[in-house]
Write an enzyme that holds these catalytic residues in place. Structure first.
Site, PDB file in Angstrom:
ATOM      1  N   ARG A 207      22.571  35.242 -17.914  1.00 30.30           N
ATOM      2  CA  ARG A 207      21.983  34.468 -16.819  1.00 30.30           C
ATOM      3  C   ARG A 207      22.687  33.138 -16.627  1.00 30.30           C
ATOM      4  O   ARG A 207      23.111  32.501 -17.586  1.00 30.30           O
ATOM      5  CB  ARG A 207      20.507  34.205 -17.105  1.00 30.30           C
TER       6      ARG A 207
ATOM      7  N   CYS B 138      21.570  29.577 -14.448  1.00 30.08           N
ATOM      8  CA  CYS B 138      20.460  28.957 -13.718  1.00 30.08           C
ATOM      9  C   CYS B 138      20.863  27.528 -13.390  1.00 30.08           C
ATOM     10  O   CYS B 138      21.149  26.741 -14.302  1.00 30.08           O
ATOM     11  CB  CYS B 138      19.180  28.979 -14.544  1.00 30.08           C
TER      12      CYS B 138
END
Length: 124
Positions: free
Chosen positions: A102, A104
Site C-alpha cells: 500500500r 497512502c
C-alpha cells in the site's frame, strides 16, 4: 486479453476511463470515491462513512471481475487530510485483513470534494 469491467453496483466512471480493466490475470481498478451508486450522492460527511462506501465500491468491482478482496495485491490511497489517517486505516484494515502492499498519501484535492479515494491492483 484486455477486458473492461463495469458494474452498476459501483459508481459509474465520471470521465473517459473504466471502473476497471482486466488484463489476463490482473485487474487494474480506477480510484473509487465514496459515491453511493444507488443515489449518486456522497456517502456521509465523515472519513468513516466515506471509507466504508469506498470499500463497498471496491468489493462490487472485484465481484464483477470474479475476484475477492483477498486477490488485491496493491492499493494506492489518497486522503484529503492526513489527520484522518487513523480512522481511515481502522476501516481499511477491516476490509484488507491480508495486508496488501500500500501507498497512502495526502493530496490537495480529490474529485467531488470527498475525503478519500482508493485504487487497487488485483491478481487471480
Amino acid at each position: 486479453m484486455r477486458e473492461k469491467i463495469a458494474t452498476p453496483k459501483a459508481p459509474a466512471a465520471i470521465g473517459p476511463y473504466a471502473q476497471a480493466v482486466r488484463l489476463n490475470d490482473f485487474l487494474f481498478a480506477s480510484g473509487q470515491i465514496p459515491v453511493d451508486p444507488e443515489t449518486g450522492e456522497i456517502a456521509g460527511d465523515t472519513i468513516e462513512s466515506q471509507t466504508r462506501q469506498v470499500m463497498k465500491n471496491i468489493q462490487a468491482i472485484l465481484e464483477a471481475a470474479d475476484m475477492t478482496v483477498s486477490d488485491v495485491v496493491k492499493t494506492t490511497c489518497f486522503l484529503a487530510d492526513m489527520s484522518d489517517f487513523a480512522a481511515f486505516n481502522q476501516i481499511y484494515g477491516e476490509t484488507f485483513t491480508h495486508c496488501p502492499a500500500r501507498s497512502c498519501v495526502a493530496v490537495r484535492e480529490i474529485p467531488k470534494g470527498v475525503l478519500c479515494e482508493v485504487e487497487i491492483l488485483a491478481h487471480k
